[in-house]
Design an enzyme around this catalytic site. Structure first.
Site, PDB file in Angstrom:
ATOM      1  N   GLY A  99      88.134  97.357 100.126  1.00  0.00           N
ATOM      2  CA  GLY A  99      88.649  96.300 100.970  1.00  0.00           C
ATOM      3  C   GLY A  99      90.054  95.946 100.551  1.00  0.00           C
ATOM      4  O   GLY A  99      90.651  96.591  99.681  1.00  0.00           O
ATOM      5  N   MET A 124      91.034  93.492  98.829  1.00  0.00           N
ATOM      6  CA  MET A 124      91.139  92.852  97.524  1.00  0.00           C
ATOM      7  C   MET A 124      90.376  93.554  96.416  1.00  0.00           C
ATOM      8  O   MET A 124      90.626  93.274  95.239  1.00  0.00           O
ATOM      9  CB  MET A 124      90.653  91.403  97.618  1.00  0.00           C
ATOM     10  CG  MET A 124      91.492  90.538  98.528  1.00  0.00           C
ATOM     11  SD  MET A 124      91.041  88.809  98.394  1.00  0.00           S
ATOM     12  CE  MET A 124      92.128  88.115  99.630  1.00  0.00           C
ATOM     13  N   VAL A 151      84.462  98.676  95.607  1.00  0.00           N
ATOM     14  CA  VAL A 151      83.069  98.555  95.182  1.00  0.00           C
ATOM     15  C   VAL A 151      82.561  99.922  94.728  1.00  0.00           C
ATOM     16  O   VAL A 151      82.724 100.922  95.435  1.00  0.00           O
ATOM     17  CB  VAL A 151      82.180  98.019  96.321  1.00  0.00           C
ATOM     18  CG1 VAL A 151      80.768  97.754  95.807  1.00  0.00           C
ATOM     19  CG2 VAL A 151      82.766  96.747  96.903  1.00  0.00           C
ATOM     20  N   LYS A 158      82.129  95.393  91.605  1.00  0.00           N
ATOM     21  CA  LYS A 158      83.312  95.125  92.410  1.00  0.00           C
ATOM     22  C   LYS A 158      84.501  94.959  91.474  1.00  0.00           C
ATOM     23  O   LYS A 158      84.496  94.100  90.587  1.00  0.00           O
ATOM     24  CB  LYS A 158      83.113  93.868  93.242  1.00  0.00           C
ATOM     25  CG  LYS A 158      84.015  93.795  94.453  1.00  0.00           C
ATOM     26  CD  LYS A 158      83.367  92.982  95.569  1.00  0.00           C
ATOM     27  CE  LYS A 158      83.903  93.359  96.928  1.00  0.00           C
ATOM     28  NZ  LYS A 158      83.190  92.737  98.027  1.00  0.00           N
ATOM     29  N   VAL A 213      72.551  96.452  97.417  1.00  0.00           N
ATOM     30  CA  VAL A 213      71.729  96.141  98.584  1.00  0.00           C
ATOM     31  C   VAL A 213      71.481  97.405  99.393  1.00  0.00           C
ATOM     32  O   VAL A 213      72.432  98.056  99.849  1.00  0.00           O
ATOM     33  CB  VAL A 213      72.406  95.067  99.461  1.00  0.00           C
ATOM     34  CG1 VAL A 213      71.582  94.811 100.715  1.00  0.00           C
ATOM     35  CG2 VAL A 213      72.591  93.781  98.676  1.00  0.00           C
ATOM     36  N   ASP A 232      85.676  82.810 103.202  1.00  0.00           N
ATOM     37  CA  ASP A 232      85.852  84.101 103.894  1.00  0.00           C
ATOM     38  C   ASP A 232      84.538  84.554 104.517  1.00  0.00           C
ATOM     39  O   ASP A 232      84.100  85.691 104.346  1.00  0.00           O
ATOM     40  CB  ASP A 232      86.388  85.157 102.933  1.00  0.00           C
ATOM     41  CG  ASP A 232      86.932  86.388 103.673  1.00  0.00           C
ATOM     42  OD1 ASP A 232      87.182  86.293 104.882  1.00  0.00           O
ATOM     43  OD2 ASP A 232      87.114  87.438 103.029  1.00  0.00           O
TER      44      ASP A 232
END
Length: 895
Positions: free
Chosen positions: A25, A27, A30, A45, A95, A138
């Site tokens: 992403g 920022m 992962v 992360k 997940v 967010d």
């Protein structure tokens, strides 16, 4: 990502074992990992370096403690956090499921019951976090994970820690917290002391999208979204989906109020309103139940009254010209660590709906990779597993991205599924880069090794030729027409610079092709308005009417606004970055591209320090070779099929240079004879093929043929003792092999060195003692550096590179082997005293700024092994331009 994974595994040894990248992403990245102590899968992360530098490890570890204490069934737990060799990270459960964003990409809308259930679960999780003093900031579909239908709110970690860093310093990194389509008005206008009401607003946007299929406010830019947010009212959910219950509509209306004080006091109150059938809010909504019940009583009367009006307006409505749509043209800002990198061919593609842009950008180290920019996201993310990608394209479903990987020495056609991240190779033989296009039947059209257009049928693993080029011409940049009748492509008559190019169309029914547009034009794209959009060599953007059923031009060409950056990317050949979506979005690069005629010769030290050799000499340099005594260099200059060899003294006035070859055509790949008096080179001056020539380095006398064989000689050099001539035979579209010839023997008595059928073997380099030969082979599926014993080639063979390798060169000492790998110049210590052995690979410096040519070395190494003579590319100065409602621009520009 290999380097980062190695750093993490070293720093986290005994705690976590990192396996691979799960996603990226704006920022953080992962990674999938295994919790060694608890034997469970986790997600780690890792913050982007720029963000980590702003936050600092002390603030990161202090602020994230609050997040670690959040324990709620609908909040993704935080297992661990820390600083791993300067990499700030936190650990979460892995997940097994998908995000709400992936679900909405697939289904667009959810049932009302499920949308309300997901929202109430998330609202209660947020209310719990708010009571602990943590605001998410967010909330968006990508941060809501679905595990067996149960929503889990992710990314509390980044939100709280980043807010603690301060907005001013965060802005310096080019990052921001929040996503435009889901940001509250107070957050979008820069307020930092936001309240829980900002999460309420964002969650209402998510619910709105689950019901309607799009966010309440959308637009091509963050500025456009903010303008709508501050001046417009969102379209009522009841107007687009009548089945939405009145209380759900009312709850969304209250949660989307511009002023935080007018929203719900808590997300828990929002959840309660969603499940309270009697809840009403806003003017005219309190009687919504009665209005709904009586609606159909008014419809019958209204319909009769409107019938006459509709009848009277029908003819006018059907014949009046369509209303003009506003055209939005803007530059897409990109931070340096996610900016587009121009390549040979094309570097970007748009999804059919125009909501996704994929392009070539920075990869691991100095490698290139694909990046994906979603319209609703402020930053692009790197697509794992796409290092080395070129020529990206979307499949018609918009969920899969195809791309080519490699170039000379081995190219593969690949596809990656955006939702699952699954990568697969479609085929890896018979084609090259310079365009790829999927057809409506699942076939893939590519530029073949025979300078033609080839087709890879769905489910097939081999290509078939569909065009036959005329002698001296090249076919590239295929564009399959949506109706399946034909393929548009570029025909070039002068190499790969497209200075003398035309546009042709292939009739798939007859198998014949013909020129439809002439005069230095290329890269035609078909758009649903019935036009071809294409580029002239000077960058002019043009369009012309085209009937895809008859395959005929239907009007006169006309100029469109804008100028496209047309250049050679970072390699030989023509590059155009332009894409048009089926929905009417145009994206292209504008400005000044890389000018290959402005390359420079430089010395590069092992630490990457650069020193100019002759600052006043700029040219289209292609390859260099240092003389045995290091006082001169031979260098190739020119376009791919019109090249000459020059001699440059290094021990005298830097501006001296002399032309060695004076004939038209191809003169390239110089190599010095062992005595340093002459230079060998490849030339096609005699016609009928390429042969090996030699000429005195001082320029006196004529060039003489060293060896004339029935096969194409594309590279050749002498061993240091003058006993052997090492040759690489074959060119693009032919079998490339490495052979040797012993001086004084029959010219046809060649010794095979590496001649594996169906495998590309290029870039030979003989060790100083003549006992080993390094070369590049793609037998593993990608180019790697190998070493063989010589001249008894069956005495041993060793693989040297393991993550890709090209352009091997031996150190004069014979104790090191240099080559290019994963975007870096690397060195490997070798032992050639007995049998061959190698040490560890050491990265010396990145190669992003330097010219590379995998099929043949483009650099040389000084006698002391401490510096390299290399070709430095000039910088491109381009902007990424987006045009929304491009079809309207077409309509206005057409005569």
């Amino acid at each position: 990502m290999t380097e980062t994974i190695a750093r993490l595994n070293t720093a986290l040894r005994g705690h976590f074992a990192v396996e691979r990248v799960l996603g990226e992403g704006g920022m953080a990245t992962v990674y999938l990992a295994r919790d060694v102590r608890h034997d469970r899968r986790v997600a780690i992360k890792v913050l982007r370096p720029g963000l980590a530098a702003v936050i600092g490890p002390e603030r990161f570890l202090a602020e994230i403690k609050t997040t670690a204490n959040l324990q709620h069934p609908n909040i993704l737990a935080l297992h661990d956090s820390g600083d791993a060799d300067g990499l700030l990270y936190y650990v979460m459960p892995h997940v097994e499921g998908e995000s709400l964003r992936q679900r909405l990409h697939r289904e667009r809308q959810l049932s009302i019951d499920e949308a309300v259930r997901i929202t109430t679960d998330v609202a209660r999780a947020l209310d719990y976090a708010h009571r602990q003093g943590v605001i998410h900031r967010d909330i968006k579909p990508a941060n809501i994970l679905l595990q067996e239908g149960r929503p889990l709110v992710a990314d509390f970690g980044i939100a709280k820690v980043v807010n603690a860093a301060g907005a001013g310093r965060l802005t310096e990194t080019g990052m921001s917290v929040g996503t435009p389509c889901y940001m509250s008005p107070e957050q979008a206008t820069g307020e930092q002391d936001v309240t829980p009401a900002t999460d309420t607003y964002s969650l209402a946007c998510v619910l709105y999208e689950m019901l309607v299929g799009e966010p309440p406010f959308d637009g091509p830019t963050p500025q456009a979204i903010l303008a709508k947010m501050l001046t417009d009212e969102p379209t009522s959910t009841l107007a687009t989906r009548r089945a939405v219950p009145p209380n759900v509509h009312a709850a969304i209306s209250k949660a989307l109020e511009r002023l935080p004080v007018d929203r719900f006091a808590s997300t828990s109150d929002f959840a309660a309103a969603l499940t309270d059938a009697s809840f009403r809010y806003g003017p005219g909504v309190h009687d919504a139940g009665a209005a709904t019940a009586g609606r159909w009583r008014h419809v019958a009367v209204g319909a009769l009254a409107m019938l006459a009006v509709v009848s009277g307006l029908a003819a006018w409505g059907w014949t009046r010209p369509p209303a003009s749509q506003p055209i939005a043209r803007y530059v897409l800002g990109q931070s340096p660590d996610e900016a587009l990198i121009a390549t040979m061919g094309s570097s970007l593609a748009l999804s059919p709906d125009g909501a996704r842009l994929v392009y070539v950008g920075p990869g691991e180290g100095d490698e290139r990779a694909l990046w994906l920019k979603e319209r609703e996201e402020p930053h692009a993310r790197r697509i794992p597993g796409t290092d080395g990608a070129v020529d990206p394209f979307f499949y018609p479903d918009g969920r899969r991205i195809g791309f080519l990987r490699g170039g000379d020495g081995g190219t593969s056609a690949n596809v990656v599924a955006l939702e699952s991240g699954e990568l697969s190779i479609l085929a890896d033989d018979g084609f090259w880069n310079l365009g790829a296009s999927p057809g409506p039947d699942g076939s893939l059209y590519l530029r073949g090794n025979g300078n033609n257009i080839v087709r890879l049928a769905a489910g097939a693993n081999a290509v078939e030729a569909v065009t036959v080029p005329d002698p001296g011409t090249h076919h590239s940049f295929p564009e399959a027409l949506p109706g399946g009748r034909g393929v548009v492509f570029t025909v070039d008559k002068g190499g790969y610079e497209f200075r003398d190019a035309d546009i042709a169309v292939l009739d798939l029914e007859s198998g014949q092709h013909r020129i439809v547009l002439e005069g230095g034009v290329a890269f035609a794209r078909y758009v649903p308005t019935g036009h071809l959009v294409y580029v002239r060599r000077d960058g002019a953007l043009l369009a012309v009417g085209f009937d895809e059923r008859s395959l005929e031009i239907t009007g006169d060409p006309f100029r469109l606004p804008g100028t496209v950056a047309v250049g050679e990317g970072d390699g030989p050949g023509f590059g155009v970055d332009l894409a048009v979506s089926e929905s009417g979005t145009l994206v292209y690069t504008a400005g000044r591209p890389i000018n290959v005629g402005a390359r420079r010769l430089v010395w590069v030290a092992r630490d990457g320090a650069v020193t100019e050799i002759d600052p006043e000499w700029t040219a289209e340099f292609e390859g260099v070779a240092l003389s045995p005594d290091g006082t001169r260099m031979a260098v190739t200059i020119g376009a791919q099929f019109d090249t000459d060899v020059w001699i440059k003294p290094l021990d005298r006035e830097s501006r001296l240079r002399s032309l060695l070859t004076v004939t038209d055509g191809l003169n390239r790949r110089p190599a010095w004879t062992p005595d340093g008096r002459s230079v060998t080179f490849i030339s096609d001056r005699a016609g009928g093929g390429r042969d090996l020539y030699s000429k005195r380095a001082g320029g006196s006398g004529s060039a003489r043929v060293v060896l004339d064989l029935p096969v194409t000689i594309d590279e050749g050099f002498w061993s240091e003792d003058g006993e052997w001539l090492i040759l690489r035979t074959g060119m693009s579209g032919e079998e490339r092999d490495i052979v040797a010839w012993r001086a004084g023997t029959d010219p046809n008595d060649l010794v095979p060195v590496s001649t594996v059928a169906g495998v590309e073997e290029v870039a030979p380099a003989l060790s100083p003692d003549g006992r080993f030969i390094a070369y590049v082979s793609n037998e593993t599926g990608r180019p790697e550096v190998w070493v063989r014993a010589f001249p008894d080639v069956e005495a041993g063979r060793w693989q040297v590179s393991v993550d890709g390798g090209t352009e091997p060169v031996w150190a004069h000492s014979g104790r090191e082997l240099f080559y290019k790998s994963r975007g870096n110049q690397v060195a490997v210590a070798v032992d050639t005293e007995g049998t061959f052995s190698r040490g560890d690979e050491v990265a010396l410096f990145p190669l992003r700024d330097f010219y590379q040519f995998s099929v043949h070395r483009s650099y040389d190494v000084a006698a002391d092994g401490e510096r390299f003579v290399m070709i430095k590319n000039p910088e491109a100065e381009t902007e990424l331009v987006v045009v929304e409602n491009f079809f309207e621009e077409l309509r206005r520009a057409e005569p």
